[in-house]
Design a protein around this motif. Structure first.
Motif, PDB file in Angstrom:
ATOM      1  N   GLY A  15      66.253 -22.001  -0.230  1.00 45.69           N
ATOM      2  CA  GLY A  15      66.979 -22.264   1.013  1.00 45.69           C
ATOM      3  C   GLY A  15      67.920 -21.149   1.441  1.00 45.69           C
ATOM      4  N   VAL A  24      67.286 -25.495   6.386  1.00 49.26           N
ATOM      5  CA  VAL A  24      68.555 -26.159   6.042  1.00 49.26           C
ATOM      6  C   VAL A  24      69.360 -26.403   7.325  1.00 49.26           C
ATOM      7  N   ILE A  36      71.922 -32.047   1.218  1.00 47.94           N
ATOM      8  CA  ILE A  36      70.975 -31.050   0.715  1.00 47.94           C
ATOM      9  C   ILE A  36      71.540 -30.345  -0.501  1.00 47.94           C
ATOM     10  N   ASP A  38      70.583 -27.000  -2.526  1.00 45.81           N
ATOM     11  CA  ASP A  38      69.802 -25.810  -2.168  1.00 45.81           C
ATOM     12  C   ASP A  38      69.735 -24.895  -3.394  1.00 45.81           C
ATOM     13  N   HIS A  60      75.823 -29.646   2.456  1.00 42.00           N
ATOM     14  CA  HIS A  60      74.947 -28.656   1.828  1.00 42.00           C
ATOM     15  C   HIS A  60      75.623 -28.124   0.579  1.00 42.00           C
TER      16      HIS A  60
END
Ligand code: NAD
Ligand code: TYD
Length: 365
Positions: A15, A24, A36, A38, A60
């Motif tokens: 990502g 993303v 997420i 990553d 994230h």
């Protein structure tokens, strides 16, 4: 009636690369409830700078690590109760697979195996409808098409020719084997050439923009009449969301842009855009910088995917047309100042340009 999966906790691999970072950004914006994780090894192609403008960064979490690290993958799947894996991480450049194929086998084949086996263990006993492993692959697994051959539909025989394509083909086979043998709920997308923001400037489109701005030669391999299909990266991201939410478990979907200029036509269009954007440039007309150089060994002549299945089943079709998409991409690179300079001026990138182009003949950068 298609069943819709609700994505919650997604592991994205790779990502911090070109398509992964765009994905993303796309997913955070499109699905406000998704979180997420990553996982990215930050190879030469990955950078946290590619993730600098995320719409909702709190959803994230970046993890610096390798997909071949089984203990790390096991831990991430368990700790974050991952329900969906979207697997981008790969060595992705055909020319580098020619100069150094080993890394392609390690990441693309062993790495994909590691993720599949970890997913099988982590999701044992889970409702197969609740989990999904999506594998991002390429049209290059089908090899080089004759000029008059029909577009390739899902299920056609694989005929990879470069070490990159062979490693992606091997990974696709492993994904299907895990579905057939262990019942792992998987989907695969085979996609054509992507373009758009944050693409590493070793690839054709950004390399031509960067060299054109600097007045350096634009190295076209061989006669330049090879044909690729070009898709805007954001259309690719939308296709992947459609597949992980609504695609049939076990299915493969082709994803393409329906734009098939020759390389020479494409470079000509980029030159015209640079001419228009940089009226005071001493390098106009930029097409004068086009230089035919020694061809890539085993260079595939043409790719062309039949993308009817994803349109019929999931209603996906590309939204960006090539003219607008290319213009926006040129503008993005013209404004990419520090991001671009950091790559362009790095020793690593200079070494790559020397390794790949020095022996290709007069005019190579
Ligand atoms: P990229 O080279 O820009 O990015 C790859 C990312 O993977 C980088 O961030 C890198 O750090 C990471 N990575 C590499 N090895 C790793 C490892 N061992 N562990 C963890 N992370 C690792 O690639 P891309 O162009 O964004 O391509 C993404 C995926 O899409 C690849 O699987 C590629 O085969 C596929 N694909 C790309 C295109 C295209 O046109 N670029 C077209 C079709 C399919
Ligand atoms: P590339 O962006 O490397 O993607 P792929 O090889 O995966 O399709 O190359 C796209 C096309 O452009 C391919 O036919 C090779 C050609 N090419 C050049 O002519 N010159 C270059 O300097 C590069 C990098 C690619």
């Amino acid at each position: 009636m298609v069943k819709i999966r609700v994505l919650q906790r997604v592991l994205v691999t790779g990502g911090a690369g070109f398509i992964g970072s765009n994905f993303v950004r796309h997913l955070l914006a499109a699905r406000p409830a998704v979180t997420i994780v990553d996982l990215d090894a930050l190879t030469y192609a990955g950078s946290r700078e590619n993730l600098r403008d995320l719409p909702d960064p709190d959803r994230h979490q970046f993890v610096h690590g390798d997909i071949t690290d089984r203990a790390l993958v096991d831990r991430l799947l368990a700790e974050h109760a991952i329900d969906t894996i979207v697997h981008f991480a790969a060595e992705s450049h055909v020319d580098r697979s020619i100069t150094g194929p080993g890394a392609f086998v390690q990441t693309n084949v062993v790495g994909t195996f590691t993720l599949l086996d970890a997913a099988r263990a982590a999701w044992r006993g889970r409702d197969p409808g609740g989990v999904r492993f999506h594998h991002v692959s390429t049209d290059e697994v089908y090899g080089s098409l004759a000029p008059d051959a029909a577009p390739v539909a899902e299920g056609a025989a694989y005929a990879p020719r470069s070490p990159y394509a062979a490693s992606k083909a091997a990974s696709d086979h492993l994904v299907r084997a895990y579905a057939t043998t262990y019942g792992l709920p998987v989907t695969i997308s085979n996609c054509s050439n992507n373009y758009g923001p944050y693409q590493f400037p070793e690839k054709l489109i950004p390399l031509m923009i960067v060299n054109g701005v600097l007045g350096k030669p634009l190295p076209v391999y061989g006669d330049g009449l090879q044909v690729r299909d070009w898709l805007h990266v954001d259309d690719h991201c939308a296709a992947i969301v459609a597949i992980v939410e609504r695609g049939r478990p076990g299915a493969t979907y082709h994803v393409g842009g329906g734009n098939q200029p020759t390389n020479l036509e494409l470079v000509g269009r980029l030159c015209a855009l640079l001419d228009a954007r940089l009226p005071a440039s001493p390098h106009r007309p930029h097409a004068g910088l086009i230089t035919h150089v020694v061809d890539r060994p085993g260079h595939d002549r043409r790719y062309d995917l039949d993308c009817g299945l994803i349109e019929r089943e999931l209603g996906w079709r590309p939204r960006h047309d090539l003219a607008t998409g290319l213009a926006a991409t040129v503008d993005w690179y013209l404004a990419a100042g520090a991001w671009l300079a950091a790559i362009r001026d790095s020793d690593d990138f200079r070494r790559w340009l020397t390794l790949n182009y020095a022996d290709r003949g007069a005019g190579a950068p």
